[in-house]
Design an enzyme around this catalytic site. Structure first.
Site, PDB file in Angstrom:
ATOM      1  N   LYS A   1      43.752  32.163   7.547  1.00 44.29           N
ATOM      2  CA  LYS A   1      43.278  32.598   7.807  1.00 44.29           C
ATOM      3  C   LYS A   1      41.805  32.562   8.494  1.00 44.29           C
ATOM      4  CE  LYS A   1      41.714  37.227   8.634  1.00 44.29           C
ATOM      5  NZ  LYS A   1      41.773  39.032   7.694  1.00 44.29           N
TER       6      LYS A   1
ATOM      7  N   SER B   1      43.831  44.712   5.497  1.00 43.05           N
ATOM      8  CA  SER B   1      43.723  43.491   6.618  1.00 43.05           C
ATOM      9  C   SER B   1      44.492  42.337   6.396  1.00 43.05           C
ATOM     10  CB  SER B   1      42.926  42.718   7.351  1.00 43.05           C
ATOM     11  OG  SER B   1      40.978  44.115   7.972  1.00 43.05           O
TER      12      SER B   1
ATOM     13  N   SER C   1      42.650  42.562   9.972  1.00 34.69           N
ATOM     14  CA  SER C   1      42.579  41.184  11.089  1.00 34.69           C
ATOM     15  C   SER C   1      43.571  40.198  10.820  1.00 34.69           C
ATOM     16  CB  SER C   1      41.392  41.166  10.718  1.00 34.69           C
ATOM     17  OG  SER C   1      40.784  40.926   9.673  1.00 34.69           O
TER      18      SER C   1
END
Length: 534
Positions: free
Chosen positions: A95, A195, A171
């Site tokens: 990420k 997330s 996210s």
């Protein structure tokens, strides 16, 4: 079956038996990325084409040459009889909220679009040191602010591999989408209010939020420092356990990292659930939200197919010898989102002050008459809507005249949520739970643009996950079937502090009990299209 569709531990076994090389594994993943991912996210305004709508768009940056070089090094070590590490040759994605030396580390924000990190985050470094191969940085909501991945400054934003007109969640949507699409067997994400677990549920993969401090945050670009947790995204429980084994543990660079020894998460993972006490709470089968007009708290039950998936899971665990404890009270769950609104925004506003155009990242080209004006112009150009909203709200609720009314009260609510979990996991208490079984999300993946822009509605997608962040406890989301639209349903297990091993054991038992279920054989839409048009 392509090697990129195999689980990480299966690939490791094949690699060490020399039935496949690290170079072949990497090339197979890169071919899959080329086939399904489409153009990487970028800061252009060229619009979204019809072809873009058919692709996953998980990546911001591909690190192909570095991945090939690392694969060659691993193959060289294997040929020499050396052990290159427990995750040798395993491709993983990162990420783009983690710093990785020499790569752009953007947090999906224009303000960091030109920032090349001078060091590597501890969890990424530990993966690389143990032989895992980073394929690139994947997209996210800007600074992790969102639950759909649509707020990224780098477009096209990721899409759900199961149905590309739906969101992958956020996210860590790029992480979940890359694993679900077979682009990599593992990904490193972060969980601040759900997330990791929410996109894992939306994309039909396994996502783990460890106990707060179990994994170092060094090199993680902060959102809310008291809530952020790095963790694994994987295709199987065993893979997630193996990945957490590598990234967990003390870190001299992070004072909040736990000094507790890391257990062997794979040891006893298939010992079953006989004698375990697993709870169900009615407070997790409904969502509570404020009426926009009156402010009154309203409540509505979850969709029947999501509740049924959880109750079916409980039935399977009971059949394997677990004791299911009904009606476990978790009365403060409904206050998790309001408390999160306040706490996370105060911490986000504080963390965002470092982006000023002086030290790194974007600096405005506009002529400024003084330093304050330069800050203002830089932040106006560099931040998207969500960071700006969080700065404004964080500054408001932490102001002297309001902090007692909002921030202190939110921290008190957080303590009550923590107390709920301490009570039900107390080994000498009334409930004595080993785990709490819940849905992961109130819905399956929603359509692109269906919720984006409504900050309140977006936030309530995290109502069932955020309590674990307030309490600091571990949680895991598992694939629990498909809904009527063939979108994945997520089921969640929550446990006591540092009891990830227990959650892995329960999760693995459920995985084995459902391995022959028809839904396990279904594949995401992007892979079906790829196979029709090779």
């Amino acid at each position: 079956m392509e090697t990129c569709d195999l689980n990480a531990l299966e690939l490791t076994r094949l690699l060490k038996k020399r039935e496949v090389s690290a170079a072949e594994i990497v090339e197979n993943c890169l071919r899959r990325i080329a086939a399904v991912d489409g153009r990487p996210g970028a800061m252009d305004n060229s619009g979204i084409s019809a072809e873009d709508r058919q692709r996953v768009h998980a990546f911001i940056t591909l690190t192909e040459s570095e991945a090939r070089a690392q694969a060659a090094e691993i193959d060289k070590k294997l040929a020499a009889g050396e052990d290159p590490g427990p995750l040798a040759g395993m491709p993983f994605t990162v990420k783009d909220i983690f710093c990785v030396r020499g790569t752009f580390s953007t947090a999906a924000s224009r303000i960091l679009a030109n920032f090349k990190a001078p060091y590597t985050a501890t969890p990424v470094k530990r993966m690389q040191d143990d032989g895992a191969i980073m394929l690139g940085k994947v997209n996210l909501d800007e600074f992790t602010y969102g639950s759909s991945n649509e707020s990224s400054a780098f477009q096209p934003s990721p899409r759900n591999p199961w149905k590309t007109d739906h969101v992958p969640g956020g996210s860590s949507g790029g992480s979940a989408a890359s694993v679900a699409a077979g682009e990599a067997p593992l990904s490193l994400g972060t969980d601040t209010a759900g997330s990791i677990r929410q996109p894992a549920a939306f994309c039909g993969v396994v996502g783990v939020k460890p106990t707060y401090g179990r994994v170092s945050r060094y090199g993680l670009i902060a959102f809310a420092s008291s809530l952020d947790c790095p963790g694994p995204v994987a295709r199987s429980v065993r893979d997630a356990a193996a990945m957490l084994q590598v990234i967990a543990g003390r870190d001299a660079h992070d004072a909040t990292a736990s000094t507790m020894e890391v257990p062997d998460y794979l040891e006893g993972i298939e010992d079953g659930v006989k004698g375990m006490r697993i709870g169900l709470s009615p407070d997790y089968f409904r969502i509570t939200y404020p009426d926009p007009a009156s402010g009154e708290l309203l409540s509505q039950p979850l969709p029947l197919e999501i509740e049924k998936a959880v109750r079916d899971t409980a039935g399977k665990l009971a059949a394997m010898g677990a004791e299911i404890v009904e009606d476990v009270p978790m009365p403060n769950t409904r206050f998790g989102i309001p408390a999160y609104f306040v706490i996370s925004r105060v911490e986000a506003a504080s963390n965002l002050h470092r982006y000023d155009g002086v030290k790194y990242g974007l600096r405005t080209d506009m002529v400024s008459t003084d330093l304050r004006q330069m800050y203002k112009h830089t932040r106006n150009e560099g931040f998207g809507l969500q960071p700006k909203l969080r700065i404004l709200m964080g500054m408001y609720v932490s102001a002297a005249q309001y902090s007692e009314q909002y921030y202190r009260r939110a921290m008190q609510v957080r303590s009550l949520i923590r107390t709920d979990f301490v009570t039900v996991f107390d080994a000498k208490g009334k409930y004595r739970l080993d785990a709490l079984l819940t849905p992961t999300t109130p819905t399956t993946a929603f359509k692109m643009e269906a919720v984006y822009g409504d900050s309140v509605l977006m936030q309530y997608a995290d109502q069932l996950t955020v309590p674990a962040n307030h309490a600091g406890i571990p949680g895991i989301s598992l694939p629990g079937g498909l809904d009527g639209d063939r979108l994945p349903i997520g089921i969640q297990l929550l446990g006591a502090d540092y009891h990830e091993k227990t959650l892995f054991r329960i999760g693995r038992a459920y995985e084995m009990a459902t391995e022959n279920e028809p839904w396990r054989t279904e594949t995401p839409e992007v892979l079906q299209r790829m196979n029709k048009n090779p």
